[in-house]
Design an enzyme around this catalytic site. Structure first.
Site, short mmCIF file in Angstrom:
data_model
loop_
_atom_site.label_atom_id
_atom_site.label_comp_id
_atom_site.label_asym_id
_atom_site.label_seq_id
_atom_site.Cartn_x
_atom_site.Cartn_y
_atom_site.Cartn_z
N LYS A 133 -0.64 1.32 -2.68
CA LYS A 133 -0.99 1.39 -1.25
C LYS A 133 -1.30 -0.01 -0.73
CE LYS A 133 -2.63 6.12 -1.52
NZ LYS A 133 -3.73 7.03 -1.84
N GLN A 142 -10.07 7.18 -2.11
CA GLN A 142 -9.15 7.76 -3.09
C GLN A 142 -9.79 8.95 -3.82
OE1 GLN A 142 -5.83 6.77 -3.58
NE2 GLN A 142 -5.75 8.59 -4.87
N ASP A 163 -6.18 9.73 6.22
CA ASP A 163 -5.73 10.83 5.36
C ASP A 163 -5.70 12.16 6.13
OD1 ASP A 163 -4.93 10.25 2.81
OD2 ASP A 163 -6.95 10.25 1.94
#
Ligand code: NDP
Length: 296
Positions: free
Chosen positions: A54, A98, A121
C-alpha cells in the site's frame, strides 16, 4: 463458449493512472498533496506485506504515505491517541488501520474512532449507514473494485439478477448494497442458504466472497453470466503452492460470459480503490470536484 476474462491487473493500472492524474492536478492547481496514513499494530507477516505494498503504490501515484508501525503490545489508549492525532492532521486525508488487530484491541471501537470522512476503508458505522441509505459515503475498497469492473464490462446493471455469496461486513454486505444501488435484484447467500446451487443458477451476476477454494462449480453458473471471484485461497496441488479463488475457474470460464481470474482479478483492484478513495477524500476535504469514475 469461453468467457471474456476480466483483467483486474490491467484495470487496476488504469485506475492508478487516473488517480495519479488527479494527484498531479491537485498539486499543480491547488498546492495540495493527498496523504494516506496506514497504521500497523504488531508483526503479522501478511499484514506487513499488505502495508508495504500500500505504501509503495501510494508513493507511486504521487501521494504522501505515512506509515505508523506500533508494537503488538500497544495499548488501546495509545492507538486511539494516534488515530485522534491523524484525524486532526490536515496533511492526512485517508486513514487505514490494518486488520486484524491483536486480540486485546477492540476492532469496532478502533474503526469507529477514525473520522468518517478519512475512513478510506469505508468500515466506519457512519459510512456503512450512508451506503445503506444511498448517500455519498466512503465505499469499502474490494466491493468498489468489483463494481468498477462490472460497470466497465456491462455499462448499466439495471434489472440484472445478482447473487452475492458471503455476507461479511467488508465484502458481501457492502457489495450487495452497491448492486442494489445499481438497481440489480440482489440475493445475499451465506452458509445457511438453502439450495445454494439453485440460487446461483438464477444469477446474471455472481460475486463469490466466501474463502472456500473452488467451491462454485460450473453447473451452478447460468450460461453467459458474469462471475466476480473475490476469494483468495492458498492451496497445495501436485506438491505446488497455488492461489485459487472461490470459483472453479477453468470449467466456469466455459459457461460464463465474463469472469475474473485469481490471481489477477479482484485482488489488484483493492489497493487501486484504496488510492482512489484517498484522492476522493482529499477532494471532499477541500471542497473540490470529485474525480469522475473513481467512486460508487
Ligand atoms: P468472511 O469469512 O468474513 O465471510 C465469509 C462468508 O462466506 C460468510 O458470510 C459465510 O456465511 C459465507 N460462507 C461460508 N461458507 C459458506 C458456504 N458453504 N456456502 C455459502 N456461504 C458460505 O470472509 P470475507 O468476506 O472477509 O472474505 C471472503 C473471501 O474473500 C476470502 O477468501 C478472503 O481472503 C477474500 N478477500 C479478498 C479480498 C481481495 O482483495 N481480493 C479482500 C477481502 C477478502 P455465514 O455468514 O453464514 O458464516
Amino acid at each position: 463458449m469461453a468467457a471474456n476474462i476480466i483483467d483486474g491487473k490491467a484495470f487496476a493500472a488504469t485506475v492508478r493512472e487516473k488517480v495519479a492524474g488527479h494527484v498531479t492536478r491537485l498539486k499543480e492547481e491547488h498546492g495540495i498533496t493527498p496523504g494516506l496514513a496506514v497504521v500497523l499494530v504488531g508483526e503479522d507477516p501478511a499484514s506487513q506485506v499488505y502495508v508495504r505494498s500500500k505504501g509503495k503504490q501510494t508513493v507511486e501515484v504521487g501521494m504522501n504515505s505515512f506509515e505508523h508501525k506500533l508494537d503488538a503490545a500497544t495499548s488501546e489508549a495509545d492507538l486511539l491517541a494516534l488515530i485522534d492525532q491523524l484525524n486532526n492532521d490536515p496533511t492526512v486525508h485517508g486513514i487505514l488501520v490494518q486488520m486484524p488487530l491483536p486480540k486485546h484491541l477492540d476492532e469496532d471501537l478502533v474503526i469507529n474512532s477514525i473520522a468518517p470522512q478519512k475512513d478510506v476503508d469505508g468500515f466506519h458505522i457512519s459510512n456503512v449507514g450512508l451506503l445503506a441509505t444511498g448517500q455519498k459515503s466512503m465505499v469499502p475498497c474490494t466491493p468498489l473494485g468489483c463494481l468498477m469492473m462490472l460497470r466497465d464490462y456491462h455499462g448499466s446493471l439495471s434489472g440484472m439478477d445478482a447473487v452475492v455469496i458471503g455476507r461479511s461486513n467488508i465484502v458481501g454486505k457492502p457489495m450487495a448494497q452497491l448492486l442494489l444501488g445499481e438497481s440489480c435484484t440482489v440475493t445475499i447467500a451465506h452458509s445457511r442458504t438453502k439450495d445454494l446451487p439453485d440460487v446461483v443458477r438464477r444469477a446474471d451476476i455472481v460475486v463469490a466472497a466466501v474463502g472456500r477454494p473452488e467451491m462454485v462449480p460450473a453447473d451452478w453458473i447460468k450460461e453467459g453470466a458474469t462471475v466476480i471471484d473475490v476469494g483468495i485461497n492458498r492451496i497445495e496441488r501436485d506438491g505446488k503452492k497455488k492461489l485459487v479463488g472461490d470459483v472453479d475457474f477453468a470449467p466456469c470460464a466455459e459457461r460464463a460470459g465474463a469472469i475474473t481470474p485469481v490471481p489477477g482479478g479482484v485482488g489488484p483492484m483493492t489497493i487501486a480503490c484504496l488510492l482512489a478513495n484517498t484522492v476522493t477524500a482529499c477532494c471532499r476535504a477541500n471542497n473540490l470536484a470529485e474525480p469522475e469514475g473513481l467512486t460508487a
